[in-house]
Design a protein around this motif. Structure first.
Motif, mmCIF file in Angstrom:
data_model
loop_
_atom_site.group_PDB
_atom_site.id
_atom_site.type_symbol
_atom_site.label_atom_id
_atom_site.label_comp_id
_atom_site.label_asym_id
_atom_site.label_seq_id
_atom_site.Cartn_x
_atom_site.Cartn_y
_atom_site.Cartn_z
ATOM 1 N N HIS A 173 0.867 -1.180 0.000
ATOM 2 C CA HIS A 173 0.000 0.000 0.000
ATOM 3 C C HIS A 173 0.904 1.230 0.000
ATOM 4 C CE1 HIS A 173 -3.720 2.088 0.282
ATOM 5 N NE2 HIS A 173 -4.391 1.133 0.890
ATOM 6 N N HIS A 179 -5.198 -3.942 6.791
ATOM 7 C CA HIS A 179 -5.072 -5.182 6.017
ATOM 8 C C HIS A 179 -3.658 -5.435 5.484
ATOM 9 C CE1 HIS A 179 -9.265 -5.956 6.464
ATOM 10 N NE2 HIS A 179 -9.648 -4.902 5.765
ATOM 11 N N THR A 251 -14.725 3.928 0.974
ATOM 12 C CA THR A 251 -14.352 3.412 2.296
ATOM 13 C C THR A 251 -15.109 2.126 2.623
ATOM 14 O OG1 THR A 251 -15.974 4.914 3.300
ATOM 15 C CG2 THR A 251 -13.686 5.623 3.298
ATOM 16 N N VAL A 254 -13.501 -0.834 0.856
ATOM 17 C CA VAL A 254 -12.213 -1.272 1.397
ATOM 18 C C VAL A 254 -12.346 -1.914 2.774
ATOM 19 C CG1 VAL A 254 -9.966 -0.469 2.238
ATOM 20 C CG2 VAL A 254 -10.860 0.371 0.054
ATOM 21 N N TYR A 255 -13.187 -1.346 3.630
ATOM 22 C CA TYR A 255 -13.099 -1.701 5.052
ATOM 23 C C TYR A 255 -14.143 -2.674 5.577
ATOM 24 C CZ TYR A 255 -9.505 1.842 5.579
ATOM 25 O OH TYR A 255 -8.342 2.554 5.465
ATOM 26 N N SER A 259 -9.976 -8.168 3.070
ATOM 27 C CA SER A 259 -9.280 -7.711 1.873
ATOM 28 C C SER A 259 -8.487 -8.848 1.235
ATOM 29 C CB SER A 259 -8.321 -6.565 2.223
ATOM 30 O OG SER A 259 -7.732 -6.048 1.071
ATOM 31 N N LEU A 262 -5.092 -6.379 -2.500
ATOM 32 C CA LEU A 262 -4.543 -5.151 -1.929
ATOM 33 C C LEU A 262 -4.221 -4.115 -2.993
ATOM 34 C CD1 LEU A 262 -2.202 -6.629 0.842
ATOM 35 C CD2 LEU A 262 -4.469 -5.622 1.097
ATOM 36 N N LYS A 264 -6.033 -3.467 -5.625
ATOM 37 C CA LYS A 264 -7.292 -2.776 -5.896
ATOM 38 C C LYS A 264 -7.622 -1.808 -4.759
ATOM 39 C CE LYS A 264 -10.403 -5.232 -7.895
ATOM 40 N NZ LYS A 264 -11.470 -6.248 -8.127
ATOM 41 N N ASP A 265 -7.363 -2.242 -3.512
ATOM 42 C CA ASP A 265 -7.588 -1.362 -2.363
ATOM 43 C C ASP A 265 -6.727 -0.112 -2.462
ATOM 44 O OD1 ASP A 265 -9.280 -3.282 -1.449
ATOM 45 O OD2 ASP A 265 -8.111 -3.817 0.322
ATOM 46 N N ARG A 266 -5.503 -0.283 -2.951
ATOM 47 C CA ARG A 266 -4.563 0.842 -3.065
ATOM 48 C C ARG A 266 -5.094 1.893 -4.030
ATOM 49 N NH1 ARG A 266 -0.300 -2.094 -4.042
ATOM 50 N NH2 ARG A 266 0.122 -1.627 -6.221
ATOM 51 N N ALA A 269 -8.218 3.629 -2.486
ATOM 52 C CA ALA A 269 -7.890 4.484 -1.345
ATOM 53 C C ALA A 269 -7.542 5.911 -1.762
ATOM 54 C CB ALA A 269 -6.729 3.876 -0.552
#
Length: 310
Positions: A173, A179, A251, A254-255, A259, A262, A264-266, A269
Motif C-alpha cells: 500500500h 489489512h 471506504t 475497502v473496510y 481484503s 490489496l 485494488k484497495d490501493r 484508497a
C-alpha cells in the motif's frame, strides 16, 4: 510502545513501478494536495466568519479541518515516495500513520452523519430548528465525533502495534493500513482481521443507515410541496449527498470486507484519502451562495488590505 517485532522500518509501495509514470504522479498528486489544503483552508476561514453562524457552517468548518489533517497523514509520504527508490517509514511512523488515517477518517464519518441530522431538522422541523440545533448540542455532536474517531482508531491500531513483524517489510500500500500490515505479521491474524472488519463495518453501516433514513424521511416530508419547495430543500442537501457518496462508497468497499486484492484497495484508497478531501470545498462552495459570498468578501478584504499597504 513495546513490541516483540524485529522490524525497524517498512517500505511503502508506490502506485506505479514505472519511474516515468511516478514523475507524472508526483506533479499530479502534489497539485491535488496543494488544492486540497488551499481549498479547505479557504472554506475553514470563510465558515469561521461571524456572518455564517448556523450549525451547518459550524459542522462544515470542522469537516474542512478534518479533511486537511486526513489528507496530510498520507499525501506527503506518498508524494515524496515518487522521487525515491524505496519509500521507507519507521515502525513508529507507520503505527502513527495508521492511527491518523482511522482517527480522521472515522471523525469525518461521524461529522457527515451529524450534518445529515442537521439537514433533517432544518427541512422537517424548521420552526423548532433553532431550539433543537442549539450551539451546545452542535458542540457536543462535534465532540462526540472526535471522541468516537479516537476510540475507533485506538481499537484498530493497538492490536496491530502489538503484533510481531519479522519480515518481509514491504507494505502492499502507499500508506500503513490494517489489512496490508496484517499480511506482514508473523502470527495468526485471523482474529485481528475479523475484529478490524467488524469495527469498521459496524461504524460504516450504522452511520450509512442513519444517513439513508434521514434522507428518506426528508423526501417523504416533501410530499405535497411545491416545485420551489422541492428545489430549495434538495439544494441544501445536494452537496452533502455528493460528499457522502464520494466518501462512503470507497471506504465501504475497502473496510467492510476481508481484503483479498490489496492492489485494488490501493487504487480505491486514493479517492477517499485525497480526491474527496480535494473535491469537498468545490462541492460545498459551488452549490452554496452564502459560502461563495463569504469567500468573495474575504478575497475583497485581502485585496483591499494589500492595496492599502501598497
Amino acid at each position: 510502545m513495546e513490541n516483540s517485532s524485529s522490524m525497524k522500518e517498512f517500505i511503502l509501495l508506490s502506485l506505479s513501478e514505472n519511474q516515468g509514470v511516478q514523475k507524472i504522479y508526483f506533479v499530479v498528486f502534489l497539485l491535488f494536495y496543494m488544492l486540497t489544503v488551499a481549498g479547505n483552508l479557504l472554506v475553514l476561514t470563510a465558515t469561521s466568519s461571524r456572518h455564517l453562524n448556523s450549525p451547518m457552517y459550524f459542522f462544515l468548518c470542522h469537516l474542512s479541518f478534518v479533511d486537511i489533517c486526513y489528507s496530510s497523514v498520507t499525501a506527503p509520504q506518498m508524494i515524496s515516495g515518487f522521487l525515491v527508490e524505496n519509500n521507507t517509514i519507521s515502525f513508529a511512523g507507520c503505527i502513527g500513520q495508521l492511527f491518523g488515517v482511522h482517527f480522521f477518517g472515522c471523525t469525518e464519518i461521524f461529522l457527515l452523519t451529524a450534518m445529515a441530522y442537521d439537514r433533517y431538522v432544518a427541512i422537517c422541523q424548521p420552526l423548532r430548528y433553532p431550539a433543537l440545533m442549539s450551539r451546545r448540542l452542535c458542540g457536543r455532536m462535534v465532540g462526540v465525533s472526535w471522541a468516537g474517531g479516537f476510540l475507533h482508531s485506538t481499537l484498530q491500531t493497538l492490536p496491530i502495534a502489538l503484533l510481531p513483524f519479522c519480515g518481509p517489510n514491504k507494505v502492499a500500500h502507499y500508506f500503513c493500513d490494517v489489512h496490508p500490515l496484517l499480511h506482514l505479521a508473523c502470527a495468526d491474524t485471523r482474529a485481528e482481521g475479523l475484529a478490524a472488519v467488524a469495527n469498521s463495518g459496524v461504524i460504516s453501516l450504522s452511520c450509512f443507515l442513519i444517513l439513508v433514513t434521514s434522507y428518506v424521511v426528508i423526501l417523504v416530508s416533501l410530499r405535497g410541496q411545491t416545485l420551489a419547495g422541492w428545489h430549495k430543500a434538495l439544494s441544501t442537501c445536494g452537496s452533502h449527498i455528493a460528499v457522502v457518496i464520494l466518501f462512503f462508497g470507497p471506504t465501504t468497499f475497502v473496510y467492510i470486507r476481508p481484503s483479498s486484492d490489496l492492489s485494488k484497495d490501493r487504487s480505491v484508497a486514493v479517492f477517499y484519502t485525497l480526491i474527496t478531501p480535494m473535491l469537498n470545498p468545490l462541492i460545498y462552495t459551488l452549490r452554496n451562495g452564502e459560502v461563495k459570498g463569504a469567500l468573495r468578501k474575504l478575497c475583497t478584504r485581502k485585496v483591499g488590505s494589500g492595496n492599502g499597504k501598497g
